[in-house]
Design a protein around this motif. Structure first.
Motif, PDB file in Angstrom:
ATOM      1  N   ILE A  77     -72.234 -23.914   8.108  1.00 62.05           N
ATOM      2  CA  ILE A  77     -71.180 -24.676   7.807  1.00 62.05           C
ATOM      3  C   ILE A  77     -71.239 -25.959   7.900  1.00 62.05           C
ATOM      4  O   ILE A  77     -72.288 -27.246   7.692  1.00 62.05           O
ATOM      5  N   VAL A  78     -70.831 -26.473   6.449  1.00 63.32           N
ATOM      6  CA  VAL A  78     -71.004 -27.440   5.344  1.00 63.32           C
ATOM      7  C   VAL A  78     -69.865 -28.526   6.054  1.00 63.32           C
ATOM      8  O   VAL A  78     -70.114 -30.184   6.031  1.00 63.32           O
ATOM      9  N   HIS A  79     -68.368 -28.084   5.354  1.00 64.06           N
ATOM     10  CA  HIS A  79     -67.423 -28.963   5.898  1.00 64.06           C
ATOM     11  C   HIS A  79     -67.261 -28.851   7.451  1.00 64.06           C
ATOM     12  O   HIS A  79     -66.492 -27.592   7.572  1.00 64.06           O
ATOM     13  N   LYS A  80     -67.117 -29.380   8.208  1.00 62.06           N
ATOM     14  CA  LYS A  80     -67.058 -29.357  10.100  1.00 62.06           C
ATOM     15  C   LYS A  80     -65.855 -29.413   9.870  1.00 62.06           C
ATOM     16  O   LYS A  80     -65.463 -28.628  10.883  1.00 62.06           O
ATOM     17  N   SER A  81     -65.350 -30.384  10.107  1.00 63.58           N
ATOM     18  CA  SER A  81     -64.256 -30.510  10.111  1.00 63.58           C
ATOM     19  C   SER A  81     -63.350 -29.155   9.559  1.00 63.58           C
ATOM     20  O   SER A  81     -62.070 -28.816  10.223  1.00 63.58           O
ATOM     21  N   ASP A  82     -63.281 -29.247   8.239  1.00 58.02           N
ATOM     22  CA  ASP A  82     -62.414 -28.116   6.897  1.00 58.02           C
ATOM     23  C   ASP A  82     -62.420 -26.652   8.557  1.00 58.02           C
ATOM     24  O   ASP A  82     -61.921 -25.683   8.319  1.00 58.02           O
TER      25      ASP A  82
HETATM   26  P1  ADP Z   1     -67.850 -32.944   8.290  1.00 51.86           P
HETATM   27  O1  ADP Z   1     -67.863 -34.164   7.710  1.00 51.86           O
HETATM   28  O2  ADP Z   1     -68.180 -32.100   8.034  1.00 51.86           O
HETATM   29  O3  ADP Z   1     -65.731 -32.525   7.994  1.00 51.86           O
HETATM   30  P2  ADP Z   1     -67.657 -35.479   9.814  1.00 51.86           P
HETATM   31  O4  ADP Z   1     -69.059 -35.535  10.855  1.00 51.86           O
HETATM   32  O5  ADP Z   1     -68.047 -35.951   8.714  1.00 51.86           O
HETATM   33  O6  ADP Z   1     -67.727 -34.081   9.917  1.00 51.86           O
HETATM   34  O7  ADP Z   1     -66.479 -35.468  10.745  1.00 51.86           O
HETATM   35  C1  ADP Z   1     -65.253 -35.715  10.093  1.00 51.86           C
HETATM   36  C2  ADP Z   1     -64.525 -37.033  10.544  1.00 51.86           C
HETATM   37  O8  ADP Z   1     -64.187 -37.014  11.988  1.00 51.86           O
HETATM   38  C3  ADP Z   1     -65.136 -38.202   9.984  1.00 51.86           C
HETATM   39  O9  ADP Z   1     -65.581 -38.790   8.781  1.00 51.86           O
HETATM   40  C4  ADP Z   1     -65.217 -38.953  11.623  1.00 51.86           C
HETATM   41  O10 ADP Z   1     -64.233 -40.371  10.721  1.00 51.86           O
HETATM   42  C5  ADP Z   1     -64.665 -38.568  12.254  1.00 51.86           C
HETATM   43  N1  ADP Z   1     -66.103 -38.988  13.674  1.00 51.86           N
HETATM   44  C6  ADP Z   1     -67.447 -38.080  13.536  1.00 51.86           C
HETATM   45  N2  ADP Z   1     -68.835 -37.812  14.354  1.00 51.86           N
HETATM   46  C7  ADP Z   1     -67.305 -39.420  14.533  1.00 51.86           C
HETATM   47  C8  ADP Z   1     -68.557 -40.606  15.941  1.00 51.86           C
HETATM   48  N3  ADP Z   1     -69.433 -39.568  16.317  1.00 51.86           N
HETATM   49  N4  ADP Z   1     -67.741 -41.112  15.942  1.00 51.86           N
HETATM   50  C9  ADP Z   1     -66.683 -41.620  15.209  1.00 51.86           C
HETATM   51  N5  ADP Z   1     -65.618 -40.944  14.706  1.00 51.86           N
HETATM   52  C10 ADP Z   1     -66.259 -39.449  14.374  1.00 51.86           C
END
Ligand code: ADP
Ligand code: MG
Length: 230
Positions: free
Chosen positions: A66-71
């Motif tokens: 899973i590359v884009h976790k939030s997606d």
């Molecule tokens: P991805 O880029 O794989 O979707 P992220 O780890 O970048 O996942 O998480 C998505 C967003 O959530 C980040 O851009 C950031 O804004 C927020 N986020 C992620 N981890 C944290 C953390 N430990 N503390 C605060 N905000 C976070």
């Protein structure tokens, strides 16, 4: 695990993508501060880690697929207690089953919820002509919409690191725009030099993405990290 072990393990499993946890372990070894995620393999383990870390915490799906976790619905922020965390864990697992049913999920990463800072992105990619190249930009619309980024070829000099941060149009944001907390620019220069040095010495690395880094006046922390191997 050390950087060499992490790379060797991934190779053995024919994986090119390192997880957030593996990527951040490598960053820590380079002396780059991260949110220090811990891998929980069950809901109960996630709760016990969260208690140790202290609420509020963040849960993220941990999977090399899973590359884009939030997606994929794999990130839950600002969880303030056990009930919220348990629900978030179930929601993440349900979303992944729905959105990426074939992904091999090793668990969730549990980490501290970092307070907001100036969002910065540092990336490394390989140009067919110039080899490893570093990118610097501010997070969010600055990179995604305005393409306000600076590039330098690896290995960076101190001068390169100094200049590339200051040449982006959004630089005033790092100086503390309209009373906002500034970001520590010397520490960001230091990260650029560390990533440059690592890319230079580690040809197995194809791509790196520190996105986002939160920059504060006194420190900086990599909140997400992604490393792709050749
Ligand atoms: P991805 O880029 O794989 O979707 P992220 O780890 O970048 O996942 O998480 C998505 C967003 O959530 C980040 O851009 C950031 O804004 C927020 N986020 C992620 N981890 C944290 C953390 N430990 N503390 C605060 N905000 C976070
Ligand atoms: Mg990210």
């Amino acid at each position: 695990m050390s950087t060499n072990e992490i790379i060797a393990n991934a190779k053995k499993a024919s994986r090119t993508h390192l997880t957030e946890i593996e990527s951040k372990t490598i960053l820590e070894e380079l002396g780059i501060a991260t949110t220090e995620p811990r891998l929980a393999k069950s809901r109960d383990e996630a709760i016990s880690f969260a208690k140790g870390i202290g609420f509020p915490v963040v849960l993220k799906v941990s999977s090399a697929d899973i590359v884009h976790k939030s997606d994929s619905g794999g990130v839950k922020l600002g969880l303030t207690n056990e009930d919220e965390l348990a629900r978030a864990y179930d929601e993440i697992m349900a979303s992944i089953k729905r959105n990426q049913p074939d992904a091999v999920v090793e668990g969730v990463s549990v980490q501290k919820m970092a307070r907001p800072g100036v969002e910065v992105i540092i990336g490394m990619s390989k140009d067919p002509q110039f080899g490893p190249v570093l990118m610097f930009g501010l997070g969010g619309i600055f990179v995604e919409i305005l393409k306000d980024v600076a590039f330098r070829i690896v290995p960076l000099t101190k001068r390169d690191a100094h200049d590339m941060i200051r040449e982006i149009k959004g630089y005033p944001v790092l100086e503390g725009y309209r009373g906002q907390e500034p970001g520590n620019v010397p520490l960001l220069e230091d990260i650029l030099l560390k990533v440059s040095d690592f890319a230079d010495k580690t040809p197995q690395i194809k791509e790196m993405d520190l996105n986002p880094i939160f920059a504060y006046s006194q420190d900086v922390v990599a909140v997400d990290a992604r490393i792709i191997l050749e």
